[in-house]
Design a protein around this motif. Structure first.
Motif, PDB file in Angstrom:
ATOM      1  N   GLN A   1      54.361  64.990 -18.165  1.00  0.00           N
ATOM      2  CA  GLN A   1      55.677  64.596 -18.695  1.00  0.00           C
ATOM      3  C   GLN A   1      56.349  63.585 -17.764  1.00  0.00           C
ATOM      4  OE1 GLN A   1      56.970  65.172 -21.567  1.00  0.00           O
ATOM      5  NE2 GLN A   1      56.053  67.021 -22.368  1.00  0.00           N
ATOM      6  N   GLY A   2      56.218  63.787 -16.456  1.00  0.00           N
ATOM      7  CA  GLY A   2      56.785  62.840 -15.498  1.00  0.00           C
ATOM      8  C   GLY A   2      56.135  61.475 -15.593  1.00  0.00           C
ATOM      9  N   ALA A   3      54.813  61.460 -15.691  1.00  0.00           N
ATOM     10  CA  ALA A   3      54.099  60.186 -15.814  1.00  0.00           C
ATOM     11  C   ALA A   3      54.496  59.461 -17.094  1.00  0.00           C
ATOM     12  CB  ALA A   3      52.591  60.433 -15.770  1.00  0.00           C
ATOM     13  N   ILE A   4      54.592  60.194 -18.184  1.00  0.00           N
ATOM     14  CA  ILE A   4      54.986  59.601 -19.472  1.00  0.00           C
ATOM     15  C   ILE A   4      56.388  59.008 -19.372  1.00  0.00           C
ATOM     16  CG2 ILE A   4      55.629  60.199 -21.848  1.00  0.00           C
ATOM     17  CD1 ILE A   4      53.175  62.205 -21.724  1.00  0.00           C
ATOM     18  N   ALA A   5      57.323  59.764 -18.802  1.00  0.00           N
ATOM     19  CA  ALA A   5      58.705  59.283 -18.664  1.00  0.00           C
ATOM     20  C   ALA A   5      58.768  58.025 -17.801  1.00  0.00           C
ATOM     21  CB  ALA A   5      59.588  60.380 -18.080  1.00  0.00           C
ATOM     22  N   ALA A   6      57.983  57.988 -16.735  1.00  0.00           N
ATOM     23  CA  ALA A   6      57.983  56.819 -15.846  1.00  0.00           C
ATOM     24  C   ALA A   6      57.460  55.578 -16.564  1.00  0.00           C
ATOM     25  CB  ALA A   6      57.148  57.118 -14.607  1.00  0.00           C
ATOM     26  N   VAL A   7      56.380  55.731 -17.332  1.00  0.00           N
ATOM     27  CA  VAL A   7      55.815  54.581 -18.050  1.00  0.00           C
ATOM     28  C   VAL A   7      56.768  54.128 -19.153  1.00  0.00           C
ATOM     29  CG1 VAL A   7      53.876  53.734 -19.428  1.00  0.00           C
ATOM     30  CG2 VAL A   7      53.451  55.232 -17.469  1.00  0.00           C
ATOM     31  N   GLU A   8      57.368  55.068 -19.865  1.00  0.00           N
ATOM     32  CA  GLU A   8      58.344  54.693 -20.897  1.00  0.00           C
ATOM     33  C   GLU A   8      59.496  53.891 -20.289  1.00  0.00           C
ATOM     34  OE1 GLU A   8      57.915  58.257 -24.218  1.00  0.00           O
ATOM     35  OE2 GLU A   8      59.303  58.550 -22.555  1.00  0.00           O
ATOM     36  N   ALA A   9      60.001  54.336 -19.144  1.00  0.00           N
ATOM     37  CA  ALA A   9      61.111  53.630 -18.492  1.00  0.00           C
ATOM     38  C   ALA A   9      60.684  52.231 -18.046  1.00  0.00           C
ATOM     39  CB  ALA A   9      61.627  54.439 -17.302  1.00  0.00           C
ATOM     40  N   ALA A  10      59.469  52.110 -17.536  1.00  0.00           N
ATOM     41  CA  ALA A  10      58.971  50.792 -17.120  1.00  0.00           C
ATOM     42  C   ALA A  10      58.865  49.853 -18.313  1.00  0.00           C
ATOM     43  CB  ALA A  10      57.618  50.948 -16.432  1.00  0.00           C
ATOM     44  N   LEU A  11      58.363  50.363 -19.423  1.00  0.00           N
ATOM     45  CA  LEU A  11      58.258  49.538 -20.631  1.00  0.00           C
ATOM     46  C   LEU A  11      59.634  49.132 -21.143  1.00  0.00           C
ATOM     47  CD1 LEU A  11      55.369  51.451 -22.421  1.00  0.00           C
ATOM     48  CD2 LEU A  11      55.275  49.080 -21.599  1.00  0.00           C
ATOM     49  N   GLU A  12      60.589  50.046 -21.093  1.00  0.00           N
ATOM     50  CA  GLU A  12      61.952  49.727 -21.533  1.00  0.00           C
ATOM     51  C   GLU A  12      62.568  48.625 -20.680  1.00  0.00           C
ATOM     52  OE1 GLU A  12      64.224  53.366 -21.630  1.00  0.00           O
ATOM     53  OE2 GLU A  12      62.918  54.225 -23.166  1.00  0.00           O
ATOM     54  N   ARG A  13      62.191  48.547 -19.423  1.00  0.00           N
ATOM     55  CA  ARG A  13      62.702  47.502 -18.528  1.00  0.00           C
ATOM     56  C   ARG A  13      61.928  46.198 -18.661  1.00  0.00           C
ATOM     57  NH1 ARG A  13      66.181  48.292 -14.034  1.00  0.00           N
ATOM     58  NH2 ARG A  13      66.988  50.406 -14.003  1.00  0.00           N
ATOM     59  N   GLY A  14      60.914  46.179 -19.510  1.00  0.00           N
ATOM     60  CA  GLY A  14      60.168  44.953 -19.735  1.00  0.00           C
ATOM     61  C   GLY A  14      58.949  44.769 -18.858  1.00  0.00           C
ATOM     62  N   ALA A  15      58.467  45.839 -18.245  1.00  0.00           N
ATOM     63  CA  ALA A  15      57.285  45.722 -17.389  1.00  0.00           C
ATOM     64  C   ALA A  15      56.077  45.287 -18.208  1.00  0.00           C
ATOM     65  CB  ALA A  15      56.989  47.049 -16.711  1.00  0.00           C
ATOM     66  N   THR A  16      55.291  44.402 -17.622  1.00  0.00           N
ATOM     67  CA  THR A  16      54.013  44.021 -18.199  1.00  0.00           C
ATOM     68  C   THR A  16      52.873  44.465 -17.287  1.00  0.00           C
ATOM     69  OG1 THR A  16      54.186  41.850 -17.148  1.00  0.00           O
ATOM     70  CG2 THR A  16      54.927  42.034 -19.447  1.00  0.00           C
ATOM     71  N   LYS A  17      53.209  44.724 -16.037  1.00  0.00           N
ATOM     72  CA  LYS A  17      52.248  45.198 -15.035  1.00  0.00           C
ATOM     73  C   LYS A  17      52.885  46.391 -14.336  1.00  0.00           C
ATOM     74  CE  LYS A  17      49.716  43.783 -10.938  1.00  0.00           C
ATOM     75  NZ  LYS A  17      49.438  42.704  -9.978  1.00  0.00           N
TER      76      LYS A  17
ATOM     77  N   LYS B   1      41.856  71.142 -21.158  1.00  0.00           N
ATOM     78  CA  LYS B   1      42.916  72.031 -21.637  1.00  0.00           C
ATOM     79  C   LYS B   1      43.537  71.453 -22.901  1.00  0.00           C
ATOM     80  CE  LYS B   1      43.083  74.847 -18.000  1.00  0.00           C
ATOM     81  NZ  LYS B   1      42.910  76.262 -18.033  1.00  0.00           N
ATOM     82  N   GLN B   2      43.551  72.247 -23.956  1.00  0.00           N
ATOM     83  CA  GLN B   2      44.105  71.802 -25.243  1.00  0.00           C
ATOM     84  C   GLN B   2      45.549  71.329 -25.108  1.00  0.00           C
ATOM     85  OE1 GLN B   2      42.660  71.101 -28.000  1.00  0.00           O
ATOM     86  NE2 GLN B   2      40.662  71.895 -27.432  1.00  0.00           N
ATOM     87  N   GLN B   3      46.347  72.021 -24.285  1.00  0.00           N
ATOM     88  CA  GLN B   3      47.757  71.659 -24.161  1.00  0.00           C
ATOM     89  C   GLN B   3      47.952  70.312 -23.470  1.00  0.00           C
ATOM     90  OE1 GLN B   3      48.630  75.168 -21.972  1.00  0.00           O
ATOM     91  NE2 GLN B   3      48.934  74.101 -20.048  1.00  0.00           N
ATOM     92  N   LEU B   4      46.958  69.828 -22.742  1.00  0.00           N
ATOM     93  CA  LEU B   4      47.076  68.542 -22.058  1.00  0.00           C
ATOM     94  C   LEU B   4      46.587  67.375 -22.907  1.00  0.00           C
ATOM     95  CD1 LEU B   4      45.933  69.416 -18.419  1.00  0.00           C
ATOM     96  CD2 LEU B   4      48.258  69.394 -19.376  1.00  0.00           C
ATOM     97  N   LYS B   5      45.755  67.636 -23.897  1.00  0.00           N
ATOM     98  CA  LYS B   5      45.158  66.552 -24.689  1.00  0.00           C
ATOM     99  C   LYS B   5      46.190  65.651 -25.369  1.00  0.00           C
ATOM    100  CE  LYS B   5      40.605  68.514 -25.221  1.00  0.00           C
ATOM    101  NZ  LYS B   5      39.528  68.931 -26.118  1.00  0.00           N
ATOM    102  N   PRO B   6      47.238  66.201 -26.037  1.00  0.00           N
ATOM    103  CA  PRO B   6      48.210  65.285 -26.650  1.00  0.00           C
ATOM    104  C   PRO B   6      49.023  64.506 -25.605  1.00  0.00           C
ATOM    105  CG  PRO B   6      48.803  67.582 -27.099  1.00  0.00           C
ATOM    106  CD  PRO B   6      47.475  67.594 -26.407  1.00  0.00           C
ATOM    107  N   LEU B   7      49.267  65.112 -24.450  1.00  0.00           N
ATOM    108  CA  LEU B   7      50.003  64.413 -23.390  1.00  0.00           C
ATOM    109  C   LEU B   7      49.154  63.293 -22.806  1.00  0.00           C
ATOM    110  CD1 LEU B   7      51.555  67.549 -21.686  1.00  0.00           C
ATOM    111  CD2 LEU B   7      52.736  65.886 -23.142  1.00  0.00           C
ATOM    112  N   TYR B   8      47.879  63.568 -22.621  1.00  0.00           N
ATOM    113  CA  TYR B   8      46.954  62.547 -22.156  1.00  0.00           C
ATOM    114  C   TYR B   8      46.926  61.363 -23.129  1.00  0.00           C
ATOM    115  CZ  TYR B   8      42.422  60.258 -21.540  1.00  0.00           C
ATOM    116  OH  TYR B   8      41.437  59.323 -21.386  1.00  0.00           O
ATOM    117  N   LYS B   9      46.798  61.661 -24.420  1.00  0.00           N
ATOM    118  CA  LYS B   9      46.764  60.595 -25.430  1.00  0.00           C
ATOM    119  C   LYS B   9      48.053  59.778 -25.413  1.00  0.00           C
ATOM    120  CE  LYS B   9      46.182  59.585 -30.354  1.00  0.00           C
ATOM    121  NZ  LYS B   9      46.873  58.352 -30.181  1.00  0.00           N
TER     122      LYS B   9
END
Length: 132
Positions: free
Chosen positions: A50-66, A88-96
């Motif tokens: 969840q932390g990794a997802i939130a960090a990438v979403e925030a970077a994309l919102e700021r216009g990150a390309t790299k 782990k089944q519970q991690l598969k959707p988060l990974y995707k």
């Protein structure tokens, strides 16, 4: 635009009350934003994702390309790199979800960092747990 993101997850009990923390920095390492959010009852690995997802979403919102994503969860780093399978089944959707977000970038790196180099994201996760 090149950004650096740190992310961490925390769970008090496994599973137990959980939260994530994330920090977004510019290419020179200057902090742009730091936050944490509780996610309810979850395992530590779910919180890490969840932390990794939130960090990438925030970077994309700021216009990150790299993006360089830095985590102290070697499991997630190795799963994203394809070295480890997601079992782990519970991690598969988060990974995707994480992979789909990373594919929106022109370039990304995911790197393992020792806990001592991820203290700000860890603090954000623990502050969020304390608030919940």
């Amino acid at each position: 635009m090149h950004l650096i993101a740190y992310a961490d997850g925390a769970s008090r009990g496994n599973p137990g009350p959980a939260a994530y923390g994330a920090v977004l920095c510019d290419a020179d390492g200057v902090e742009l934003d730091a936050w944490g959010n509780p996610i309810g009852r979850a395992t530590n690995n779910v919180a890490e994702y969840q932390g990794a997802i939130a960090a990438v979403e925030a970077a994309l919102e700021r216009g990150a390309t790299k993006l360089e994503l830095r985590l102290d969860s070697d499991l997630i780093v190795q799963q994203v790199r394809g070295t480890y399978r997601v079992r782990k089944q519970q991690l598969k959707p988060l990974y995707k979800q994480l992979i789909d977000l990373l594919r929106e970038l022109d370039h990304f790196e995911i790197n393992h960092v020792y806990r001592e180099l991820n203290t700000r994201a860890d603090a954000m996760a623990n502050e969020a747990l304390d608030r919940s």
